[in-house]
Design a protein around this motif. Sequence first.
Motif, short mmCIF file in Angstrom:
data_model
loop_
_atom_site.label_atom_id
_atom_site.label_comp_id
_atom_site.label_asym_id
_atom_site.label_seq_id
_atom_site.Cartn_x
_atom_site.Cartn_y
_atom_site.Cartn_z
N SER A 197 0.83 -1.21 0.00
CA SER A 197 0.00 0.00 0.00
C SER A 197 0.86 1.25 0.00
CB SER A 197 -0.94 0.00 1.21
OG SER A 197 -0.21 -0.01 2.42
N TYR A 198 1.98 1.20 0.69
CA TYR A 198 2.89 2.35 0.68
C TYR A 198 3.47 2.56 -0.72
CZ TYR A 198 6.89 5.35 1.56
OH TYR A 198 7.81 6.38 1.51
N LEU A 199 3.91 1.48 -1.34
CA LEU A 199 4.45 1.59 -2.70
C LEU A 199 3.39 2.12 -3.66
CD1 LEU A 199 6.40 -1.80 -2.86
CD2 LEU A 199 7.41 0.47 -2.67
N GLN A 200 2.16 1.63 -3.49
CA GLN A 200 1.08 2.07 -4.38
C GLN A 200 0.77 3.55 -4.20
OE1 GLN A 200 -2.40 -0.37 -4.06
NE2 GLN A 200 -3.06 0.12 -6.13
N SER A 201 0.96 4.05 -2.98
CA SER A 201 0.68 5.46 -2.72
C SER A 201 1.73 6.38 -3.36
CB SER A 201 0.61 5.73 -1.21
OG SER A 201 1.90 5.67 -0.62
N ARG A 202 2.89 5.81 -3.70
CA ARG A 202 3.99 6.61 -4.21
C ARG A 202 4.26 6.42 -5.70
NH1 ARG A 202 7.15 8.30 0.13
NH2 ARG A 202 8.05 9.73 -1.40
N LEU A 203 3.65 5.38 -6.28
CA LEU A 203 3.92 5.06 -7.68
C LEU A 203 2.63 4.94 -8.47
CD1 LEU A 203 6.62 2.28 -7.09
CD2 LEU A 203 7.06 4.64 -7.82
N ARG A 204 2.72 5.17 -9.77
CA ARG A 204 1.52 5.10 -10.62
C ARG A 204 1.14 3.67 -10.97
NH1 ARG A 204 2.74 8.91 -15.56
NH2 ARG A 204 4.91 8.63 -14.90
#
Length: 265
Positions: A100-107
């Motif tokens: 979820s953190y990665l998804q919040s920072r990447l498209r």
Amino acid sequence: MIGFIGGGNMAEALLKGIVSSQRSAVSSILVSEPSENRRKYLEQTYGVKTTDLNKEVASSCDIVILAVKPQVIAEVLDEVSDVVTDEKTVVSIASGITLSYLQSRLRTKKLIRVMPNTPALVQKGMSVMSLCECFDDKDIYTVREVFMSVGNVLTLPEKQMNAVTALSGSGPAFLAFFVEAMTEAGVSAGLSRGDASELAVQTFIGTAGLLETGMPPQKLREMVTSPGGTTAAGLKVLDEKGLNDLVRETISAAVMRAEELGRRD
């Protein structure tokens, strides 16, 4: 094309595995690494292309493996986020960093979290994957093959990843600590350090080989233990000193730290 952001020990283990299992893949690998000496070493040892620009890897590779420490993951994501388009697959091996953190920072939504461990350096690793449901079999196969080149691979729900990190990620250090303790005990009992070390290490390797056949640990323990014998005397001490409780506390402490590393304010 497969890209590595970070050229440290785990990245090298994966490079070694890929190159040894599929030599032709060398031409489709790019590694970013800030140290010039490290870049030269990776180029000369594995024949891969390197750069000092993380953004170059993120922009030119279809699969991007984030092989960096969790403490610098935010900085790296800030650097590459504008070139990570939605068709790219991003694989993070940073301890504690959630999908979820990665998804919040990447498209891209094509995100995979993997916890490998250090025995990957000798192709005896254990890697656990967690991923979203947006992958087709082809994408998953390619990433799985990368990690299978250095050992075994499991796919588990992300909610179990902190436990995985504690058990198999940190586990090699815990086991090495025990081997150190056995060696020191052997020295105290009158053995030379070299002999004690060889005895402890080979006993560890041989025991692991037996367990790898599928023999339950309890059965192996019972095979070695004769009533009233030396093994029974030693096991009695481990039991009285609360080894099981100590191991549980050790794993619990590592799980808690993994949870802390994953918190992003």
